[in-house]
Design an enzyme around this catalytic site. Structure first.
Site, PDB file in Angstrom:
ATOM      1  N   ASP A 118      -7.480  -1.222  -6.995  1.00  0.00           N
ATOM      2  CA  ASP A 118      -7.991  -1.858  -5.778  1.00  0.00           C
ATOM      3  C   ASP A 118      -8.454  -3.268  -6.115  1.00  0.00           C
ATOM      4  OD1 ASP A 118      -8.745  -0.989  -2.855  1.00  0.00           O
ATOM      5  OD2 ASP A 118     -10.327  -2.327  -3.548  1.00  0.00           O
ATOM      6  N   ARG A 122      -6.035  12.691  -5.000  1.00  0.00           N
ATOM      7  CA  ARG A 122      -7.276  12.001  -4.624  1.00  0.00           C
ATOM      8  C   ARG A 122      -8.453  12.998  -4.565  1.00  0.00           C
ATOM      9  NH1 ARG A 122     -11.304  10.221  -3.523  1.00  0.00           N
ATOM     10  NH2 ARG A 122     -11.988   8.703  -1.987  1.00  0.00           N
ATOM     11  N   ARG A 146       0.816  -1.211   0.000  1.00  0.00           N
ATOM     12  CA  ARG A 146       0.000   0.000   0.000  1.00  0.00           C
ATOM     13  C   ARG A 146       0.857   1.272   0.000  1.00  0.00           C
ATOM     14  NH1 ARG A 146      -5.329  -1.939   1.527  1.00  0.00           N
ATOM     15  NH2 ARG A 146      -6.064   0.077   0.920  1.00  0.00           N
ATOM     16  N   TYR A 156     -16.184  -9.773   0.244  1.00  0.00           N
ATOM     17  CA  TYR A 156     -16.799  -8.446   0.042  1.00  0.00           C
ATOM     18  C   TYR A 156     -18.074  -8.563  -0.799  1.00  0.00           C
ATOM     19  CZ  TYR A 156     -12.569  -6.315   1.938  1.00  0.00           C
ATOM     20  OH  TYR A 156     -11.549  -5.936   2.769  1.00  0.00           O
ATOM     21  N   ARG A 201      -2.642   6.992   1.298  1.00  0.00           N
ATOM     22  CA  ARG A 201      -3.047   8.117   2.135  1.00  0.00           C
ATOM     23  C   ARG A 201      -1.997   8.721   3.060  1.00  0.00           C
ATOM     24  NH1 ARG A 201      -8.356   5.495   4.518  1.00  0.00           N
ATOM     25  NH2 ARG A 201      -6.940   3.709   4.362  1.00  0.00           N
TER      26      ARG A 201
HETATM   27  O1  1CP Z   1       0.074   1.254  -2.922  1.00  0.00           O
HETATM   28  C1  1CP Z   1      -0.851   0.502  -3.070  1.00  0.00           C
HETATM   29  O2  1CP Z   1      -0.794  -0.697  -2.746  1.00  0.00           O
HETATM   30  C2  1CP Z   1      -2.099   1.077  -3.641  1.00  0.00           C
HETATM   31  C3  1CP Z   1      -2.975   0.169  -4.385  1.00  0.00           C
HETATM   32  C4  1CP Z   1      -3.969  -0.609  -3.508  1.00  0.00           C
HETATM   33  C5  1CP Z   1      -3.936  -1.993  -3.230  1.00  0.00           C
HETATM   34  C6  1CP Z   1      -2.858  -2.993  -3.607  1.00  0.00           C
HETATM   35  C7  1CP Z   1      -5.133  -0.083  -2.903  1.00  0.00           C
HETATM   36  C8  1CP Z   1      -5.546   1.336  -2.908  1.00  0.00           C
HETATM   37  N1  1CP Z   1      -5.830  -1.136  -2.355  1.00  0.00           N
HETATM   38  C9  1CP Z   1      -5.121  -2.296  -2.522  1.00  0.00           C
HETATM   39  C10 1CP Z   1      -5.479  -3.647  -2.111  1.00  0.00           C
HETATM   40  C11 1CP Z   1      -6.655  -3.861  -1.233  1.00  0.00           C
HETATM   41  N2  1CP Z   1      -7.863  -3.214  -1.208  1.00  0.00           N
HETATM   42  C12 1CP Z   1      -6.732  -4.911  -0.288  1.00  0.00           C
HETATM   43  C13 1CP Z   1      -5.653  -5.951  -0.085  1.00  0.00           C
HETATM   44  C14 1CP Z   1      -4.533  -5.427   0.742  1.00  0.00           C
HETATM   45  C15 1CP Z   1      -4.823  -5.239   2.207  1.00  0.00           C
HETATM   46  O3  1CP Z   1      -5.294  -6.190   2.852  1.00  0.00           O
HETATM   47  O4  1CP Z   1      -4.536  -4.143   2.679  1.00  0.00           O
HETATM   48  C16 1CP Z   1      -7.976  -4.847   0.337  1.00  0.00           C
HETATM   49  C17 1CP Z   1      -8.513  -5.753   1.421  1.00  0.00           C
HETATM   50  C18 1CP Z   1      -8.695  -3.762  -0.261  1.00  0.00           C
HETATM   51  C19 1CP Z   1     -10.089  -3.335   0.050  1.00  0.00           C
HETATM   52  C20 1CP Z   1     -10.123  -1.933   0.479  1.00  0.00           C
HETATM   53  N3  1CP Z   1      -9.971  -0.883  -0.378  1.00  0.00           N
HETATM   54  C21 1CP Z   1     -10.261  -1.425   1.773  1.00  0.00           C
HETATM   55  C22 1CP Z   1     -10.337  -2.252   3.034  1.00  0.00           C
HETATM   56  C23 1CP Z   1     -11.699  -2.392   3.547  1.00  0.00           C
HETATM   57  C24 1CP Z   1     -11.736  -3.341   4.743  1.00  0.00           C
HETATM   58  O5  1CP Z   1     -12.455  -4.305   4.665  1.00  0.00           O
HETATM   59  O6  1CP Z   1     -11.006  -3.107   5.717  1.00  0.00           O
HETATM   60  C25 1CP Z   1     -10.233  -0.029   1.692  1.00  0.00           C
HETATM   61  C26 1CP Z   1     -10.409   0.966   2.787  1.00  0.00           C
HETATM   62  C27 1CP Z   1     -10.028   0.296   0.317  1.00  0.00           C
HETATM   63  C28 1CP Z   1      -9.858   1.654  -0.287  1.00  0.00           C
HETATM   64  C29 1CP Z   1      -8.502   1.967  -0.767  1.00  0.00           C
HETATM   65  N4  1CP Z   1      -7.774   1.178  -1.660  1.00  0.00           N
HETATM   66  C30 1CP Z   1      -6.570   1.799  -1.952  1.00  0.00           C
HETATM   67  C31 1CP Z   1      -6.540   3.028  -1.211  1.00  0.00           C
HETATM   68  C32 1CP Z   1      -5.426   4.046  -1.251  1.00  0.00           C
HETATM   69  C33 1CP Z   1      -7.742   3.111  -0.467  1.00  0.00           C
HETATM   70  C34 1CP Z   1      -8.178   4.249   0.440  1.00  0.00           C
HETATM   71  C35 1CP Z   1      -9.273   5.032  -0.197  1.00  0.00           C
HETATM   72  C36 1CP Z   1      -8.988   6.474  -0.443  1.00  0.00           C
HETATM   73  O7  1CP Z   1      -7.859   6.898  -0.727  1.00  0.00           O
HETATM   74  O8  1CP Z   1      -9.949   7.230  -0.374  1.00  0.00           O
END
Ligand code: 1CP
Length: 356
Positions: free
Chosen positions: A89, A52, A39, A164, A43
């Site tokens: 994502d 963003r 990640r 999900y 943020r």
């Molecule tokens: O640098 C990077 O890795 C950015 C790319 C990336 C990746 C590989 C994002 C951006 N998301 C992911 C993978 C992802 N998304 C996973 C697997 C990794 C992990 O376990 O952390 C999962 C479970 C998600 C689902 C997801 N997307 C969540 C989690 C929800 C939960 O159940 O807890 C959330 C909050 C997101 C949103 C998201 N995805 C990525 C970002 C930067 C964000 C935040 C949203 C924003 O900036 O407004």
């Protein structure tokens, strides 16, 4: 003439230059572990938050190749990392299958929970076309990435994505999906089969668009008994790896079954991934004992150690590097970096690993 020669030799250097991260994933031990951070685009970086805000919704950003490529490259401008990860994502997969996803600020992803009719309605024929902006992002990043840097593509593993799709949101125990799978095994198998096929075609497309390595994020491999783990995690991940390799035989694949615990060794032996992502709750010595001798590992620093910083961070970085020194190792966190991480701590981490 001289100019031409110089151009040619530059091209040769570009083509032959090794990518240490890719080499490590493919099983070659490096002098010091290459590093990227799960990640890493996101943020905790003010320059991410700025883009963003401008981009509209989170998915608008994921489907905007110019901005998504920019965000993917941001961490490499600040830190001396060995790889860039595609900014996207795991939930673009249900979105592109027609189960539309929304990201609610502060609340995470929301989808209409899937049922029998929803599964029948999934639009597998439109899937890859809808993801073409993501593939364009990969090509754009690749064109701007230095030759020794590795481009990492990814998707969520079928079970994690299914949790999900079934619950319609994230949860801590995945109870809705676990009950669905136990109560309606045939329907669940149908959904998993769609996700296996979608993941294969998506990852193959990512590799063809320029990804050097792909990672399977099985973020919710925890909370499963051994039978469920075999059936929802090992089986489908093995099929994805086999399907990808049928199209791209030398595909470099990292598996990250977060929370695999006692099932880690079985996952490593059976799925066919090149490298195992190790979560931070797994003791380094346990991973070393559980996995085949020559299997590479990625991880496994607790992301909160990076938030806290200081001497404990330096000590733990050394311990992890020493603990994995007998095999190919890619330094990383044991889960994603958290938004409150101070940027200075990330710089210190990268320097510590470079100096190792
Ligand atoms: O640098 C990077 O890795 C950015 C790319 C990336 C990746 C590989 C994002 C951006 N998301 C992911 C993978 C992802 N998304 C996973 C697997 C990794 C992990 O376990 O952390 C999962 C479970 C998600 C689902 C997801 N997307 C969540 C989690 C929800 C939960 O159940 O807890 C959330 C909050 C997101 C949103 C998201 N995805 C990525 C970002 C930067 C964000 C935040 C949203 C924003 O900036 O407004």
């Amino acid at each position: 003439m001289y100019f031409r020669l110089a151009e040619n030799s530059k091209m040769v250097t570009m083509a032959t230059m090794k990518k240490p991260l890719l080499e490590a994933v493919k099983g070659k031990r490096q002098k010091r572990p290459p590093i990227w951070i799960m990640r890493q685009a996101g943020r905790y970086l003010p320059e991410y938050r700025e883009i963003r805000e401008r981009a509209g919704s989170f998915l608008d950003l994921c489907y905007n190749p110019r901005l998504a490529a920019e965000v993917s490259l941001q961490p490499l401008k600040r830190f001396d990392l060995d790889g860039a990860i595609l900014f996207s994502d795991i939930l673009v997969v249900p979105d592109a299958l027609g189960q539309r996803v929304e990201f609610v600020q502060g609340d995470g992803p929301v989808l209409p929970p899937i049922d029998q009719e929803g599964i029948a309605r999934l639009e597998t024929d439109l899937f890859l076309a809808r993801l073409s902006p993501v593939l364009e992002t990969i090509a754009l990043i690749k064109s701007r990435l230095e030759a020794d840097k590795t481009l990492i593509g990814f998707c969520g593993s079928p079970w994690t994505v299914a949790t999900y799709m079934i619950a319609g949101k994230g949860s801590t125990d995945q109870a809705k999906a676990r009950l669905f799978a136990l109560r309606k095994p045939a329907l669940f198998a149908e959904l998993m089969n769609i996700l296996v096929q979608a993941s294969i075609s998506y990852l193959v497309a990512q590799l063809r668009a320029g990804a050097d390595v792909v990672q399977l994020f099985e973020s919710w491999a925890l909370n499963l008994d051994e039978k469920c783990f075999r059936s929802y995690v090992i089986g489908p991940n093995t099929k994805v790896v086999e399907g990808v390799r049928a199209a791209v035989p030398d595909a470099a694949i990292i598996g990250f079954p977060r929370g695999a615990a006692g099932m880690l060794g079985e996952y490593g032996r059976e799925t066919g991934v090149n490298m195992m992502g190790i979560d931070y709750a797994t003791p380094v010595s346990f991973a070393v004992d559980a996995l085949p001798e020559d299997m590479g590992v990625q991880g496994n620093l607790d992301p909160l150690r990076l938030v806290a910083g200081g001497a404990q961070l330096e000590r733990r970085v050394e311990e992890v590097i020493l603990g994995f020194s007998e095999r190919p190792h890619v330094f990383n966190l044991g889960h994603g970096i958290v938004p409150e991480t101070p940027i200075a701590h990330v710089s210190s981490l990268v320097e510590a690993v470079r100096g190792a």
